[in-house]
Write an enzyme that holds these catalytic residues in place. Structure first.
Site, PDB file in Angstrom:
ATOM      1  N   CYS A 112       6.318  -8.708  -2.301  1.00 57.18           N
ATOM      2  CA  CYS A 112       7.725  -8.546  -1.929  1.00 57.18           C
ATOM      3  C   CYS A 112       8.026  -9.296  -0.638  1.00 57.18           C
ATOM      4  O   CYS A 112       9.042  -9.990  -0.529  1.00 57.18           O
ATOM      5  CB  CYS A 112       8.048  -7.060  -1.787  1.00 57.18           C
ATOM      6  N   CYS A 213       7.726   1.496  -3.851  1.00 56.75           N
ATOM      7  CA  CYS A 213       9.157   1.803  -3.919  1.00 56.75           C
ATOM      8  C   CYS A 213       9.714   1.882  -5.333  1.00 56.75           C
ATOM      9  O   CYS A 213      10.613   2.675  -5.597  1.00 56.75           O
ATOM     10  CB  CYS A 213       9.953   0.791  -3.094  1.00 56.75           C
TER      11      CYS A 213
END
EC number: 2.8.1.13
Length: 399
Positions: A112, A213
């Protein structure tokens, strides 16, 4: 110089803050606003907004987007939400699933940072005319002290060792480092929360996110099997000595070093030693079969002042290495030769999984410089275990 090392006044310096909806990035925005910078907050919507609306602490979706908006309203700065769901799926979620299918244990936070945050968002910040992109990561950046690299910056471990995120940022490129700023690098977490309360931010007491997440309640197998059904194909559980001990329901349920939940009872403590993705075999053995002093790396990101080849050929580059996010850097030597790029660990480790990271440092302390690192491709076990594993992998698999 202003506090961000720009040779102009804060009000003439535009900074985009990557806002996740958590306390750290919110305090970054507040500090920069207080110091007079031209601050813009941007939140990336990274995955299904509808599914995450009622999930607090998930980062970059649902309630967290609303929290970031409310913080920006309190601070009096603009706030923008950018839809990066497709990009996040392509560059983070899909590779995460593919890595598990390959028998690895991936770190999606690194992917990410590499792609969505420090590539795409950084490009957006530049398009908005920003001088820098600031984040709430606990790491420090400073001007490179070497006279041979004027204008360049270097990464250092933060003041709060318990919050050190350098392990997840080893892949940050030099170009990205030069543009990024990390205002919390010199603060302990307790001070960050105190500042949030002082600023009257709604997220001051918000809990830190714990899980990956995009994985609800840590059930990553649900996402992986949805994207890659072959990850849940059954196979054999095999001992290093060749004995078939049982069967399993997919290698995605296992990771190197695992002991509990293997699903076999033998009367001896056994650990997952290797995941043979090609043959769908979970290979187990005694704890000593996990021990290693050497890890081979791929996709190495080098942040030293000389080239990687100059530093690591010959006798190698003496440094400190971190093969787990929760461990302190330990003495090591980085090498390059015909076999690849590898790190020799002075103190052995056990249960190192392919797909994890190896971050490199100048020293063990909280002011150590970050020299980059790489993803762990494989570890070389002690000779007897390595020989047994190679023999087993070379043997034919029963139909």
């Amino acid at each position: 110089m202003n506090t961000l090392d720009f040779d102009k006044q804060p009000e003439e310096t535009r900074v985009v803050v990557a806002m996740s909806g958590g306390v750290d990035s919110s305090v970054v925005a507040g500090l920069l606003k207080q110091q007079g910078y031209d601050v813009l907050g941007i939140t990336l919507q990274l995955y299904d907004h509808g599914a995450a609306v009622h999930r607090a602490g998930s980062c970059c979706a649902g309630q967290d987007i609303d929290d970031a908006r409310r913080v920006c309203e309190t601070l009096g700065i603009p706030h923008y939400v950018l839809d990066y769901e497709k990009r996040f799926r392509e560059t983070v979620i899909n590779p995460f699933a593919e890595s598990y299918v390959a028998g690895e244990t991936p770190i999606p936070c690194v992917s990410c940072n590499q792609t969505v945050k420090f590539a795409d968002l950084l490009a957006t910040a530049k398009e908005l005319g920003a001088d820098a992109l600031a984040t709430g990561h606990y790491i420090r950046s400073r001007p490179n002290p070497s006279p041979e690299h004027p204008g360049r910056r270097a990464l250092y471990r933060p003041a709060d060792a318990d919050r050190d995120q350098s392990y997840f940022l080893f892949a940050t490129t030099q170009e990205q480092i030069d543009y990024l700023r990390f205002p919390l690098g010199g603060l302990p977490k307790a001070e960050t929360r105190r500042l949030a309360e002082e600023m009257g931010l709604v997220v001051a007491k918000k809990a830190d996110s714990q899980d990956i997440c995009f994985v609800p309640q840590g059930k990553y197998s649900d996402i992986i099997t949805k994207l890659k059904p072959n990850a849940a194909l059954a196979g054999e559980i095999v001992h290093l000595d060749g004995r078939v001990l049982g069967t399993h329901e997919g290698i995605l349920h296992f990771t190197i070093g695992q002991r509990r939940g293997i699903g076999i009872a033998t009367g001896e403590p056994l650990y997952v030693v290797f995941l043979d993705a090609r043959s769908r075999r979970v290979i187990v053995g005694p704890k000593e079969a996990l021990e290693t002093h050497r890890v081979y790396l791929r996709d190495v990101n080098w942040l030293g002042d000389e080239t990687l080849a100059q530093a690591a050929t010959g006798d190698g580059f003496a440094c400190y290495a971190k093969v787990r996010s929760t461990r302190a850097p330990a003495p090591a030597v980085l090498h390059i030769d015909a076999t690849g790029t590898y790190v020799d660990l002075t103190v052995g480790e056990a249960g190192i999984a392919p797909g994890q990271a190896c971050a490199l440092y100048s020293a063990p302390g909280d002011n150590a410089r970050v020299f980059g690192g790489g993803f762990i491709e494989r570890s070389e076990r002690e000779p007897s275990a390595e020989a047994s594993l190679k023999a087993l992998l070379a043997s034919p698999v029963a139909a």
